[in-house]
Design an enzyme around this catalytic site. Structure first.
Site, PDB file in Angstrom:
ATOM      1  N   CYS A  11      -2.083  -1.329   2.887  1.00  9.39           N
ATOM      2  CA  CYS A  11      -3.341  -1.978   2.115  1.00  9.39           C
ATOM      3  C   CYS A  11      -2.900  -2.856   1.110  1.00  9.39           C
ATOM      4  O   CYS A  11      -3.457  -4.014   0.946  1.00  9.39           O
ATOM      5  CB  CYS A  11      -4.473  -0.898   1.730  1.00  9.39           C
ATOM      6  SG  CYS A  11      -5.301   0.208   2.854  1.00  9.39           S
TER       7      CYS A  11
ATOM      8  N   CYS B 195      -2.481   3.723  -0.205  1.00 13.45           N
ATOM      9  CA  CYS B 195      -2.296   3.206   1.352  1.00 13.45           C
ATOM     10  C   CYS B 195      -1.368   2.060   0.910  1.00 13.45           C
ATOM     11  O   CYS B 195      -1.702   1.020   0.552  1.00 13.45           O
ATOM     12  CB  CYS B 195      -3.477   2.892   1.903  1.00 13.45           C
ATOM     13  SG  CYS B 195      -3.299   1.520   3.253  1.00 13.45           S
TER      14      CYS B 195
END
Ligand SMILES: [Zn+2]
Length: 144
Positions: free
Chosen positions: A72, A69
């Site tokens: 993230c 991600c």
């Protein structure tokens, strides 16, 4: 009257009882001697998650994330920076949802990153989406 707090060791995950006035000084784990606060997020998994959520008297902020991600990964330095500023008032932790799919399912994590704040064993606040250090700290303090 001196209040004491349970602080869970970030290294061996043993609960430590600490006089409240010694919280700022931190100190070391009675079991493994590691520092109780390192100014960095703790990696949690299914085996140690409940110790930190259920036993600790320090509110726990969890970043549910995954290596694939992009947002993230982009938020990781901000989260680490927030750990330096929020400890020992809060404990910051990370759960890799790719490895810990049971934890992600248990908390119904549908998008990442998701930040969840736990106090006394219960989730009290949640925010989805990446954020910067200042906004993150403001949000966490607003829940206190
Ligand atoms: Zn320890």
């Amino acid at each position: 009257m001196s209040d004491s707090l349970i602080v869970v060791c970030p290294h061996c995950h043993a609960p430590n009882r600490l006089p409240a006035e010694r919280l700022a000084a931190g100190g070391n784990c009675g079991k493994c001697k590691a520092p109780l606060f390192r100014g960095e997020p703790v990696e949690l998994d299914a085996a140690n998650f409940d110790s930190h959520v259920g036993r600790s008297d320090i509110p726990l902020l969890v970043d549910f994330w995954a290596p694939w991600c992009g947002p993230c990964r982009a938020m990781a330095p901000a989260f680490a920076q927030a750990a330096r500023q929020l400890e020992p008032e809060f404990r910051l932790a990370k759960v890799n949802t790719e490895q810990e799919q049971q934890l992600a399912a248990r908390f119904g994590i549908r998008s990442i990153p998701t930040l969840a704040l736990f106090r006394n064993g219960r989730e009290v606040a949640r925010q989805a989406g990446a954020t910067d250090t200042a906004s993150l700290i403001r949000w966490v303090r607003a829940q206190a």
